[in-house]
Scaffold this active site. Sequence first.
Site, PDB file in Angstrom:
ATOM      1  N   ASP A  10     -45.308 -79.608  20.935  1.00  0.00           N
ATOM      2  CA  ASP A  10     -43.961 -79.681  21.485  1.00  0.00           C
ATOM      3  C   ASP A  10     -43.188 -80.664  20.603  1.00  0.00           C
ATOM      4  O   ASP A  10     -43.793 -81.431  19.827  1.00  0.00           O
ATOM      5  CB  ASP A  10     -44.038 -80.172  22.934  1.00  0.00           C
ATOM      6  CG  ASP A  10     -42.670 -80.453  23.523  1.00  0.00           C
ATOM      7  OD1 ASP A  10     -41.787 -79.591  23.414  1.00  0.00           O
ATOM      8  OD2 ASP A  10     -42.487 -81.559  24.070  1.00  0.00           O
ATOM      9  N   ASP A  12     -39.522 -82.517  21.473  1.00  0.00           N
ATOM     10  CA  ASP A  12     -38.876 -83.636  22.161  1.00  0.00           C
ATOM     11  C   ASP A  12     -39.869 -84.338  23.089  1.00  0.00           C
ATOM     12  O   ASP A  12     -40.514 -83.709  23.923  1.00  0.00           O
ATOM     13  CB  ASP A  12     -37.680 -83.134  22.972  1.00  0.00           C
ATOM     14  CG  ASP A  12     -36.594 -82.561  22.080  1.00  0.00           C
ATOM     15  OD1 ASP A  12     -36.376 -83.111  20.994  1.00  0.00           O
ATOM     16  OD2 ASP A  12     -35.969 -81.559  22.469  1.00  0.00           O
ATOM     17  N   SER A  45     -41.709 -75.160  21.459  1.00  0.00           N
ATOM     18  CA  SER A  45     -40.676 -75.952  22.137  1.00  0.00           C
ATOM     19  C   SER A  45     -39.767 -75.071  22.980  1.00  0.00           C
ATOM     20  O   SER A  45     -39.681 -73.858  22.777  1.00  0.00           O
ATOM     21  CB  SER A  45     -39.841 -76.687  21.083  1.00  0.00           C
ATOM     22  OG  SER A  45     -38.700 -77.286  21.647  1.00  0.00           O
ATOM     23  N   GLY A  46     -39.066 -75.695  23.904  1.00  0.00           N
ATOM     24  CA  GLY A  46     -38.029 -74.997  24.648  1.00  0.00           C
ATOM     25  C   GLY A  46     -36.750 -74.861  23.855  1.00  0.00           C
ATOM     26  O   GLY A  46     -35.840 -74.138  24.254  1.00  0.00           O
ATOM     27  N   LYS A 194     -44.849 -71.023  26.825  1.00  0.00           N
ATOM     28  CA  LYS A 194     -45.361 -71.398  25.507  1.00  0.00           C
ATOM     29  C   LYS A 194     -46.767 -70.866  25.262  1.00  0.00           C
ATOM     30  O   LYS A 194     -47.096 -70.438  24.149  1.00  0.00           O
ATOM     31  CB  LYS A 194     -45.332 -72.921  25.349  1.00  0.00           C
ATOM     32  CG  LYS A 194     -43.941 -73.530  25.335  1.00  0.00           C
ATOM     33  CD  LYS A 194     -44.031 -75.026  25.108  1.00  0.00           C
ATOM     34  CE  LYS A 194     -42.683 -75.694  25.238  1.00  0.00           C
ATOM     35  NZ  LYS A 194     -42.744 -77.157  24.978  1.00  0.00           N
ATOM     36  N   ASP A 217     -45.607 -83.018  26.610  1.00  0.00           N
ATOM     37  CA  ASP A 217     -45.257 -84.137  27.494  1.00  0.00           C
ATOM     38  C   ASP A 217     -44.600 -83.716  28.798  1.00  0.00           C
ATOM     39  O   ASP A 217     -44.435 -84.537  29.700  1.00  0.00           O
ATOM     40  CB  ASP A 217     -44.297 -85.099  26.767  1.00  0.00           C
ATOM     41  CG  ASP A 217     -42.888 -84.524  26.673  1.00  0.00           C
ATOM     42  OD1 ASP A 217     -42.719 -83.447  26.060  1.00  0.00           O
ATOM     43  OD2 ASP A 217     -41.961 -85.147  27.220  1.00  0.00           O
ATOM     44  N   ASN A 220     -43.004 -77.944  31.112  1.00  0.00           N
ATOM     45  CA  ASN A 220     -43.011 -76.688  30.363  1.00  0.00           C
ATOM     46  C   ASN A 220     -44.121 -76.634  29.320  1.00  0.00           C
ATOM     47  O   ASN A 220     -44.246 -75.647  28.592  1.00  0.00           O
ATOM     48  CB  ASN A 220     -41.650 -76.441  29.701  1.00  0.00           C
ATOM     49  CG  ASN A 220     -41.248 -77.534  28.733  1.00  0.00           C
ATOM     50  OD1 ASN A 220     -41.754 -78.649  28.771  1.00  0.00           O
ATOM     51  ND2 ASN A 220     -40.320 -77.223  27.851  1.00  0.00           N
TER      52      ASN A 220
END
Length: 267
Positions: A10, A12, A45-46, A194, A217, A220
């Site tokens: 991921d 962020d 990542s989103g 994901k 973290d 998601n």
Amino acid sequence: MASIKLVAVDVDGTFARNDHTIDVERFKRIFDHMTKEKVQFVVASGNQYYQLRDYFPGYHEQLSFVAENGAYVKDHEEVIFAGVIERDTVLTTLDWIDAHDEVLNVMSCYSCAYIERDPGKETFFEHMGTYYHRLAWADDLRAVDDPVLKFALNVPPEKTMAYYDELRSSLSGHLEPTTSGHGAIDLIIPGNHKASGLERLAKRWGIDASECVTFGDGGNDVEMLRWAGRGYAMANASDAAKEAADAVCPSNEEQGVLSTLEELFGL
């Protein structure tokens, strides 16, 4: 665990520091080793693909991406999956958003992301430009002619879980909410998370989940932390991420991903 053949991170709160930077030279040393050992590196990542690739200027083609929380999957230079939301679901979702005045929305599409034009949204537009490097105003989101991959909602942080629960109920059977906390809720096609994106890539490459390592973290990231042979939650991760992970590594500010990879690869 089995030998490592895939590493997914991921961004962020995980791979990037809080100022949205990464230690490029340190990462390149690790990445060069992974390349020699034929270990695939995936950014999961989103965020929008066009934002994610800008973390790796000049060599993003050497990486693979699971963007938009699994709705956009790219195997190096080839897009292998785009989870397009059906038109009726798009309209149902926009109706729900319009009925909730305090909910701000980015409609993320295949070629660009859009915010409906409103004089009161300039600050929101500027803020979301950090996460969507292709972002435009739209006079009417219902008139946008671009396949919709995801809705990214911004709600008052203290109401994140209340809205999460409401969305699970209101949009059940249409879209599924997932959150990284702090007022951010993404709406995705059920099952297009994901882990599903990583599974598409792993199957394509002949890699088993037991040969994969993931870092995350937030809520998601839960599915991919559970899916991998070894999932690492950051020290700064949510409780849900830590519960899903096999281990906890140092925080993103301490560059926990890089230090853990150096340890795993004996660097």
